[in-house]
Design a protein around this motif. Sequence first.
Motif, PDB file in Angstrom:
ATOM      1  N   GLU A 277       0.684  -1.173   0.153  1.00 48.46           N
ATOM      2  CA  GLU A 277      -0.543   0.038  -0.376  1.00 48.46           C
ATOM      3  C   GLU A 277       0.965   1.469   0.100  1.00 48.46           C
ATOM      4  OE1 GLU A 277      -2.141   1.317   4.257  1.00 48.46           O
ATOM      5  OE2 GLU A 277      -3.876   1.423   2.026  1.00 48.46           O
ATOM      6  N   VAL A 278       0.537   1.732  -0.697  1.00 48.67           N
ATOM      7  CA  VAL A 278       1.337   3.634  -0.702  1.00 48.67           C
ATOM      8  C   VAL A 278       0.035   4.354  -0.869  1.00 48.67           C
ATOM      9  CG1 VAL A 278       2.484   5.230  -2.288  1.00 48.67           C
ATOM     10  CG2 VAL A 278       2.775   2.776  -2.530  1.00 48.67           C
ATOM     11  N   LYS A 279       0.404   5.389   0.414  1.00 49.42           N
ATOM     12  CA  LYS A 279      -0.907   6.567   0.160  1.00 49.42           C
ATOM     13  C   LYS A 279      -0.947   7.747  -0.075  1.00 49.42           C
ATOM     14  CE  LYS A 279      -2.437   4.173   4.700  1.00 49.42           C
ATOM     15  NZ  LYS A 279      -2.129   3.858   6.502  1.00 49.42           N
ATOM     16  N   THR A 280      -2.073   8.935  -0.355  1.00 45.50           N
ATOM     17  CA  THR A 280      -1.530   9.786  -0.578  1.00 45.50           C
ATOM     18  C   THR A 280      -2.021  10.785   0.568  1.00 45.50           C
ATOM     19  OG1 THR A 280      -3.558  10.006  -0.886  1.00 45.50           O
ATOM     20  CG2 THR A 280      -1.565   9.553  -3.133  1.00 45.50           C
ATOM     21  N   TYR A 281      -1.386  12.053   1.015  1.00 41.95           N
ATOM     22  CA  TYR A 281      -2.234  12.665   2.301  1.00 41.95           C
ATOM     23  C   TYR A 281      -2.847  13.718   2.837  1.00 41.95           C
ATOM     24  CZ  TYR A 281       0.427   8.621   4.802  1.00 41.95           C
ATOM     25  OH  TYR A 281       1.492   7.178   5.542  1.00 41.95           O
ATOM     26  N   THR A 282      -3.168  14.279   3.005  1.00 41.07           N
ATOM     27  CA  THR A 282      -4.308  15.702   3.296  1.00 41.07           C
ATOM     28  C   THR A 282      -4.185  15.830   4.722  1.00 41.07           C
ATOM     29  OG1 THR A 282      -6.285  15.200   3.785  1.00 41.07           O
ATOM     30  CG2 THR A 282      -5.481  15.456   0.820  1.00 41.07           C
ATOM     31  N   PHE A 283      -3.975  17.432   4.551  1.00 40.85           N
ATOM     32  CA  PHE A 283      -4.194  18.400   6.154  1.00 40.85           C
ATOM     33  C   PHE A 283      -4.830  18.721   6.697  1.00 40.85           C
ATOM     34  CE2 PHE A 283      -3.534  21.906   8.988  1.00 40.85           C
ATOM     35  CZ  PHE A 283      -2.981  21.569  10.149  1.00 40.85           C
ATOM     36  N   GLN A 284      -5.159  17.578   7.961  1.00 39.92           N
ATOM     37  CA  GLN A 284      -6.777  18.167   8.556  1.00 39.92           C
ATOM     38  C   GLN A 284      -6.217  19.003   9.802  1.00 39.92           C
ATOM     39  OE1 GLN A 284      -9.134  14.610   9.295  1.00 39.92           O
ATOM     40  NE2 GLN A 284     -10.115  15.624  10.765  1.00 39.92           N
ATOM     41  N   PRO A 285      -6.860  20.294   9.480  1.00 48.01           N
ATOM     42  CA  PRO A 285      -6.645  20.797  11.377  1.00 48.01           C
ATOM     43  C   PRO A 285      -7.165  20.516  12.674  1.00 48.01           C
ATOM     44  CG  PRO A 285      -7.307  22.138   9.181  1.00 48.01           C
ATOM     45  CD  PRO A 285      -7.549  20.925   9.112  1.00 48.01           C
ATOM     46  N   ASN A 286      -6.958  20.919  13.746  1.00 51.53           N
ATOM     47  CA  ASN A 286      -7.107  20.199  15.196  1.00 51.53           C
ATOM     48  C   ASN A 286      -8.537  21.147  14.950  1.00 51.53           C
ATOM     49  OD1 ASN A 286      -7.854  20.538  18.096  1.00 51.53           O
ATOM     50  ND2 ASN A 286      -5.776  19.068  17.616  1.00 51.53           N
ATOM     51  N   LYS A 287      -9.574  20.210  15.845  1.00 57.39           N
ATOM     52  CA  LYS A 287     -11.089  20.925  15.602  1.00 57.39           C
ATOM     53  C   LYS A 287     -10.754  21.583  16.672  1.00 57.39           C
ATOM     54  CE  LYS A 287     -13.394  17.865  12.579  1.00 57.39           C
ATOM     55  NZ  LYS A 287     -14.780  16.683  12.575  1.00 57.39           N
ATOM     56  N   ALA A 288     -10.847  21.609  17.900  1.00 58.45           N
ATOM     57  CA  ALA A 288     -10.504  21.783  18.641  1.00 58.45           C
ATOM     58  C   ALA A 288      -9.974  23.337  18.708  1.00 58.45           C
ATOM     59  CB  ALA A 288      -9.893  21.676  20.251  1.00 58.45           C
ATOM     60  N   ILE A 289      -8.440  24.014  18.416  1.00 58.89           N
ATOM     61  CA  ILE A 289      -8.049  24.548  18.394  1.00 58.89           C
ATOM     62  C   ILE A 289      -9.153  25.267  17.079  1.00 58.89           C
ATOM     63  CG2 ILE A 289      -6.054  25.555  17.325  1.00 58.89           C
ATOM     64  CD1 ILE A 289      -4.756  23.540  18.443  1.00 58.89           C
ATOM     65  N   SER A 290      -9.160  25.273  15.950  1.00 60.56           N
ATOM     66  CA  SER A 290      -9.653  25.607  15.201  1.00 60.56           C
ATOM     67  C   SER A 290     -11.190  26.291  15.263  1.00 60.56           C
ATOM     68  CB  SER A 290     -10.343  24.444  14.150  1.00 60.56           C
ATOM     69  OG  SER A 290     -10.707  25.269  12.315  1.00 60.56           O
ATOM     70  N   SER A 291     -11.746  25.687  16.038  1.00 63.35           N
ATOM     71  CA  SER A 291     -13.204  26.392  16.750  1.00 63.35           C
ATOM     72  C   SER A 291     -13.210  26.918  17.955  1.00 63.35           C
ATOM     73  CB  SER A 291     -13.996  25.283  16.939  1.00 63.35           C
ATOM     74  OG  SER A 291     -13.648  24.535  18.100  1.00 63.35           O
ATOM     75  N   LEU A 292     -11.485  27.297  18.672  1.00 59.10           N
ATOM     76  CA  LEU A 292     -11.620  28.241  19.479  1.00 59.10           C
ATOM     77  C   LEU A 292     -11.416  28.870  19.160  1.00 59.10           C
ATOM     78  CD1 LEU A 292     -10.917  28.601  22.469  1.00 59.10           C
ATOM     79  CD2 LEU A 292      -8.019  28.179  21.732  1.00 59.10           C
ATOM     80  N   PHE A 293     -10.394  29.441  18.143  1.00 57.16           N
ATOM     81  CA  PHE A 293     -10.222  30.512  17.581  1.00 57.16           C
ATOM     82  C   PHE A 293     -11.437  30.940  16.646  1.00 57.16           C
ATOM     83  CE2 PHE A 293      -5.535  28.897  18.448  1.00 57.16           C
ATOM     84  CZ  PHE A 293      -5.374  30.981  19.083  1.00 57.16           C
ATOM     85  N   ASP A 294     -12.393  30.120  16.208  1.00 54.83           N
ATOM     86  CA  ASP A 294     -13.465  30.524  15.604  1.00 54.83           C
ATOM     87  C   ASP A 294     -14.421  31.380  16.383  1.00 54.83           C
ATOM     88  OD1 ASP A 294     -12.624  30.170  13.317  1.00 54.83           O
ATOM     89  OD2 ASP A 294     -13.392  27.623  13.347  1.00 54.83           O
TER      90      ASP A 294
END
Length: 604
Positions: A277-294
Amino acid sequence: MAVPGKKATKQFTLSTTSICSEEDLKVYCQPCDRDGPRLPAHGYCTNCSEHLCETCFTFHRRHTLSRHHTLQDKTSMPQTMSPANPGQLDSFTKPCPKHNIEMIKFYCHDHSALICSVCVTLEHSATSCKVNYIPDISGETINSKEYQNILKAIIDLTERSDTTLKDKKKCFAESNKSLKDVLTDIKKFRTRINRRIDELERQVVEAAKVIQNDNSKNLTEIETVYGDLSKSLKSFSDDIKHFNTSKKANDLFIELKHAEQMIKHYDQSVAKLSESEVKTYTFQPNKAISSLFDKEKSIGILKGTALNLHTKSRQYSHKEKICIKTSRDNKSCLIAGMTFLAPDLLIITDYENIAIKIIDLSEKSVLVRQCLRLDNWNLTSSSKHEPSFQLRQNYLPLPGSKPWDVTLVSQNEIAVTLPLRQTIQFVSVSRKSLTKKHNLKVDGNCFGINCHKDRMVVSFSRPGKIQILLIDGTVLLTIRGENIFKNPLYITSNDNCIYVSDSEMKTVTKLNWHGEVKGKHVCTETPLGLSMTEDSSVFVCYSTNMIIEEILGDCTKGRVVVKDTRRSNALYWSTETCTLYTSTRSYKENDTEDNNYIHILKFL
C-alpha cells in the motif's frame, strides 16, 4: 411705574397732590420707591427698617407675615432716611427657582426652603407653615454657631476633597502602571501561544517528513528488487535462446525447468510488491484549536480590582449617644438592625422588645415622643401620660416574632426580617407613623436583608444560604454550600458586589450579583453587622471583640477604626455626613444599661 434697575424719573404727571418730586421728599415710602413714584412716608416699620406710605402702612398691619411687626406713626418715626435703610430690600439678588422674576425673601422652617412671596401665597401659607421674612431672622446668623459649623464643614469637605483627589491620582497612577504590566502580560501570553502552536506544528511537520523518508526507502527497496528480477529474467531468456539455437537439447531442457521454477518465485514476488500500500495525504486541522479561534472573540479579558488607597486611616473626632429605651420596653434593648429613612431619621429593630423604632436625630434635645400601639396591627389610642424623651420616637410592636434586620425599600417603605416566622414584613413609614403592609413568606430562617434598586439580598441560617429576590418574592438566585456559608447573619450591597458576614465561619465574604465569590476575609472574632462605604470598603463589628474594623474592598486586609467600644451588634455608615451609628450589646445582668443607647461616631 419705574423700570426695575433704573432710576425713576423726577416728575410724574399724576392728579394727586400727595405725590411729590424726589427733591421735595426727605422721608419717603421705600417699597413704592422701587416700583413707582416716590410717595411721602406715613410711618415706619422697625422690623423691616423701612419707611412706609399710608397705603403700605395699612397693608403692613393686615398682612399675615407683617401684622406682628412693630410700627411707628408719622409723629414717632425717624425723620431722616438712615444710610442703612435705603434700598435694603435691593440686596435680595437670588431669584426664586420656581418664579424667576421674584427674589428670595422668606424662609420656610417646616420645609427648610428659601422662597419668594409667590411661594408664600401658593405653597407656604401661614396656616400650614412657619415662614419668616429673612431680614427678621438673618441678623442672628452673624458669627453664629451655624456660621461656624458651615465654615468648619466647608473646611472639612475641602480637606476630604483634597485627600480624595490625591487618592484618586494615586489610584489612576496605579491603574496605568497595572495596564503597562497588562500589555507585557498580553505579549507574554501571545508568545506562549505562538510557542505552543510552533511546537504542535513541528510535530506534524516531523511526522510528514518521517512518512516521506519511509516512502523514499520503500521505493528504493522496490527498485532494487525489480532490478534484480529484470536481470535474472534477461539472463534466463538469453540462455534459453542460445541452447535452442545451438540444438543443445539437454542443456535447454534443464534451463527451461530451472526457469519455470524461477518464474513462479518471481511471480510471487511481483504480486507481493504490487499489493503493498502506498498512501496520499491531506492536512486536517485540529478541530478544537480551529473552533477555539473561530468562537473566541478575545485573547483574554481585562479584570479590574477596586483600589482602596487612603492617605490616612479613618479617625473619628467625637462621639455621642442617644437613649432609645421607652417606657413601653420591658427588657433591655437589643438593636439587631438599622437603616436610614432620611438624613435625620434612623430606623432600628429592637429584637428583645419586639419593636421597630424611628429616631429623629435632629431633635435629640426636644422632649417630643409619639407612641402608636398596634394590637394585631389595628390602630388604637396611645397613653396620654407617656413620658417625654430626648428624641421623637414612633413605636411599632410586632406580635409573635422578634425582628432582626431592616432595609429601606423605597422612600416610604421598609422591609423587616422575622426569622422565627420565616417571613419578611413590609412596613409603610413616615415621620409620624408605622403601618403594616403585606408580608412575604420565605423558605428558611431569614436574618440579614439589604435592598438595592429592585432586588433584595437575604441571608438564611442553618442551613446557611443567600438568596437574591425581586421585591415581589421571585427568587432569582440561591447561593449555598458548607464551604461558603453556615450562619450568615448580615448583608450589605451596592451596584457591584455583596458582602456577607458569617458568625460561625468567622468570615466576611464578597460576592458579585451572579453569586460568584470574589473575595473572603477571615476574621479572628465573630463578625456581625456590616455597612458599606463610598469606596466599597466595609465596616464590620464583632460580638466578642470590642472593636470596629474597616475591611478593604478586595478583602485582602482590615484595619481597626474604633477601639475600646462596647460590643456591637449592628451599625450603619452615613457617607453624606461621615458618621457611623452603632448599637451596643451585653448579656451581663449588671451591664445591660448601655444596650439602651445608639452611639454616634463623627469621622474626620
